[in-house]
Design a protein around this motif. Structure first.
Motif, PDB file in Angstrom:
ATOM      1  N   ASN A 258      10.649  -4.430  -2.086  1.00  9.79           N
ATOM      2  CA  ASN A 258       9.532  -3.525  -2.280  1.00  9.79           C
ATOM      3  C   ASN A 258       9.113  -3.296  -3.726  1.00  9.79           C
ATOM      4  O   ASN A 258       9.305  -2.237  -4.281  1.00  9.79           O
ATOM      5  CB  ASN A 258       9.802  -2.190  -1.584  1.00  9.79           C
ATOM      6  CG  ASN A 258       8.506  -1.502  -1.248  1.00  9.79           C
ATOM      7  OD1 ASN A 258       7.428  -2.026  -1.492  1.00  9.79           O
ATOM      8  ND2 ASN A 258       8.610  -0.335  -0.688  1.00  9.79           N
ATOM      9  N   PHE A 259       8.526  -4.301  -4.325  1.00  3.32           N
ATOM     10  CA  PHE A 259       7.950  -4.165  -5.651  1.00  3.32           C
ATOM     11  C   PHE A 259       6.688  -3.315  -5.565  1.00  3.32           C
ATOM     12  O   PHE A 259       5.864  -3.497  -4.691  1.00  3.32           O
ATOM     13  CB  PHE A 259       7.611  -5.545  -6.226  1.00  3.32           C
ATOM     14  CG  PHE A 259       8.831  -6.393  -6.434  1.00  3.32           C
ATOM     15  CD1 PHE A 259       9.730  -6.096  -7.440  1.00  3.32           C
ATOM     16  CD2 PHE A 259       9.078  -7.479  -5.621  1.00  3.32           C
ATOM     17  CE1 PHE A 259      10.864  -6.870  -7.626  1.00  3.32           C
ATOM     18  CE2 PHE A 259      10.204  -8.262  -5.802  1.00  3.32           C
ATOM     19  CZ  PHE A 259      11.093  -7.954  -6.804  1.00  3.32           C
ATOM     20  N   LYS A 260       6.551  -2.393  -6.477  1.00  6.16           N
ATOM     21  CA  LYS A 260       5.414  -1.455  -6.445  1.00  6.16           C
ATOM     22  C   LYS A 260       4.219  -1.945  -7.256  1.00  6.16           C
ATOM     23  O   LYS A 260       3.129  -1.454  -7.110  1.00  6.16           O
ATOM     24  CB  LYS A 260       5.848  -0.084  -6.990  1.00  6.16           C
ATOM     25  CG  LYS A 260       6.952   0.563  -6.207  1.00  6.16           C
ATOM     26  CD  LYS A 260       6.431   1.162  -4.947  1.00  6.16           C
ATOM     27  CE  LYS A 260       7.528   1.924  -4.251  1.00  6.16           C
ATOM     28  NZ  LYS A 260       7.331   2.082  -2.860  1.00  6.16           N
ATOM     29  N   ASP A 261       4.423  -2.898  -8.131  1.00 10.72           N
ATOM     30  CA  ASP A 261       3.370  -3.286  -9.069  1.00 10.72           C
ATOM     31  C   ASP A 261       2.564  -4.504  -8.632  1.00 10.72           C
ATOM     32  O   ASP A 261       1.923  -5.134  -9.425  1.00 10.72           O
ATOM     33  CB  ASP A 261       3.984  -3.544 -10.445  1.00 10.72           C
ATOM     34  CG  ASP A 261       4.877  -4.769 -10.451  1.00 10.72           C
ATOM     35  OD1 ASP A 261       5.366  -5.154  -9.379  1.00 10.72           O
ATOM     36  OD2 ASP A 261       5.065  -5.361 -11.521  1.00 10.72           O
TER      37      ASP A 261
ATOM     38  N   ALA B   3       7.383  -7.012  -0.645  1.00 12.36           N
ATOM     39  CA  ALA B   3       6.421  -5.969  -1.030  1.00 12.36           C
ATOM     40  C   ALA B   3       5.636  -5.567   0.206  1.00 12.36           C
ATOM     41  O   ALA B   3       5.267  -6.410   1.011  1.00 12.36           O
ATOM     42  CB  ALA B   3       5.479  -6.486  -2.100  1.00 12.36           C
ATOM     43  N   ASP B   4       5.415  -4.284   0.346  1.00  7.60           N
ATOM     44  CA  ASP B   4       4.549  -3.835   1.437  1.00  7.60           C
ATOM     45  C   ASP B   4       3.532  -2.852   0.879  1.00  7.60           C
ATOM     46  O   ASP B   4       3.536  -2.545  -0.309  1.00  7.60           O
ATOM     47  CB  ASP B   4       5.351  -3.239   2.599  1.00  7.60           C
ATOM     48  CG  ASP B   4       6.173  -2.026   2.218  1.00  7.60           C
ATOM     49  OD1 ASP B   4       6.136  -1.607   1.047  1.00  7.60           O
ATOM     50  OD2 ASP B   4       6.860  -1.497   3.094  1.00  7.60           O
ATOM     51  N   ASN B   5       2.658  -2.432   1.723  1.00  6.37           N
ATOM     52  CA  ASN B   5       1.590  -1.515   1.350  1.00  6.37           C
ATOM     53  C   ASN B   5       0.647  -2.114   0.300  1.00  6.37           C
ATOM     54  O   ASN B   5       0.192  -1.424  -0.603  1.00  6.37           O
ATOM     55  CB  ASN B   5       2.157  -0.169   0.882  1.00  6.37           C
ATOM     56  CG  ASN B   5       1.166   0.944   1.117  1.00  6.37           C
ATOM     57  OD1 ASN B   5       0.277   0.824   1.954  1.00  6.37           O
ATOM     58  ND2 ASN B   5       1.299   2.026   0.380  1.00  6.37           N
ATOM     59  N   ILE B   6       0.370  -3.402   0.431  1.00  6.81           N
ATOM     60  CA  ILE B   6      -0.669  -4.044  -0.375  1.00  6.81           C
ATOM     61  C   ILE B   6      -1.960  -3.815   0.395  1.00  6.81           C
ATOM     62  O   ILE B   6      -2.111  -4.292   1.512  1.00  6.81           O
ATOM     63  CB  ILE B   6      -0.394  -5.552  -0.541  1.00  6.81           C
ATOM     64  CG1 ILE B   6       0.952  -5.775  -1.222  1.00  6.81           C
ATOM     65  CG2 ILE B   6      -1.525  -6.216  -1.310  1.00  6.81           C
ATOM     66  CD1 ILE B   6       1.429  -7.216  -1.193  1.00  6.81           C
ATOM     67  N   LEU B   7      -2.856  -3.053  -0.180  1.00  8.41           N
ATOM     68  CA  LEU B   7      -4.063  -2.652   0.538  1.00  8.41           C
ATOM     69  C   LEU B   7      -5.246  -3.558   0.212  1.00  8.41           C
ATOM     70  O   LEU B   7      -5.471  -3.913  -0.945  1.00  8.41           O
ATOM     71  CB  LEU B   7      -4.419  -1.207   0.210  1.00  8.41           C
ATOM     72  CG  LEU B   7      -3.359  -0.168   0.578  1.00  8.41           C
ATOM     73  CD1 LEU B   7      -3.823   1.221   0.164  1.00  8.41           C
ATOM     74  CD2 LEU B   7      -3.043  -0.210   2.055  1.00  8.41           C
ATOM     75  N   ILE B   8      -5.991  -3.912   1.254  1.00 12.05           N
ATOM     76  CA  ILE B   8      -7.250  -4.645   1.102  1.00 12.05           C
ATOM     77  C   ILE B   8      -8.315  -3.795   1.781  1.00 12.05           C
ATOM     78  O   ILE B   8      -8.258  -3.548   2.984  1.00 12.05           O
ATOM     79  CB  ILE B   8      -7.181  -6.035   1.765  1.00 12.05           C
ATOM     80  CG1 ILE B   8      -6.016  -6.843   1.200  1.00 12.05           C
ATOM     81  CG2 ILE B   8      -8.506  -6.775   1.565  1.00 12.05           C
ATOM     82  CD1 ILE B   8      -5.786  -8.164   1.903  1.00 12.05           C
ATOM     83  N   SER B   9      -9.275  -3.349   1.014  1.00 12.92           N
ATOM     84  CA  SER B   9     -10.306  -2.458   1.545  1.00 12.92           C
ATOM     85  C   SER B   9     -11.472  -3.229   2.142  1.00 12.92           C
ATOM     86  O   SER B   9     -11.661  -4.417   1.864  1.00 12.92           O
ATOM     87  CB  SER B   9     -10.824  -1.538   0.434  1.00 12.92           C
ATOM     88  OG  SER B   9     -11.541  -2.302  -0.524  1.00 12.92           O
TER      89      SER B   9
END
Length: 162
Positions: free
Chosen positions: A26-29, A146-152
């Motif tokens: 889970n990398f945040k950057d 990594a999770d929570n990579i958002l694509i709008s």
């Protein structure tokens, strides 16, 4: 006798696998950049391409743990399956950031026979797509890097044809 051998072998193999618990790195950057789309003759729907940018060397993690695949998976949208891949082996370092290329498609199922295009995806999206990078191989559990990579919806709308 064979049963005992298999039990002992599976215990030994699971002990050799430091990732057997499906740990999360889970990398945040991690940031998704340069989203584009294209169409290939003979294929259903559009292919969305992007660069994944991070401060961490994903290729090093990939190589050290002998992973064999790097998937890009997103939460399903209505009845559509969203999946792709990341090319960490082709990762480039520039200005202190590691960049890997990736792609995803939005299809009716995992066979990817019937997929949708950019305009259809825009109409389906009611909120951000939440995506993750997953590393794995045949002999060890997959690991969410990594999770929570958002694509709008806006990023999809602004993506350029290439």
């Amino acid at each position: 006798m064979h049963k005992y051998f298999l039990i002992i072998l599976s215990i030994l193999l699971s002990g050799c696998n430091p990732l057997a618990k499906n740990e999360k790195e889970n990398f945040k950057d991690i940031a998704l950049k340069n989203l584009t789309y294209s169409y290939m003759d003979g294929m259903s729907g559009d292919i969305f391409k992007f660069n994944l940018e991070t401060n961490d060397d994903l290729n090093k993690i990939y190589q050290e743990n002998n992973y064999k695949y790097s998937h890009f998976k997103c939460n399903n949208i209505k009845n559509y399956f969203v999946t792709g891949a990341i090319s960490v082996e082709g990762e480039k370092l520039k200005n202190g950031k590691y960049t890997s290329s990736g792609y995803f498609k939005v299809c009716e199922d995992e066979s990817m026979n019937v997929c949708i295009d950019k305009n259809q995806l825009e109409k389906l999206l009611t909120s951000n797509m939440s995506c993750r990078v997953v590393f794995g191989s045949l002999l060890q559990s997959s690991k969410v890097i990594a999770d929570n990579i958002l694509i709008s919806k806006e990023a999809i709308r602004k993506s350029n044809f290439q």
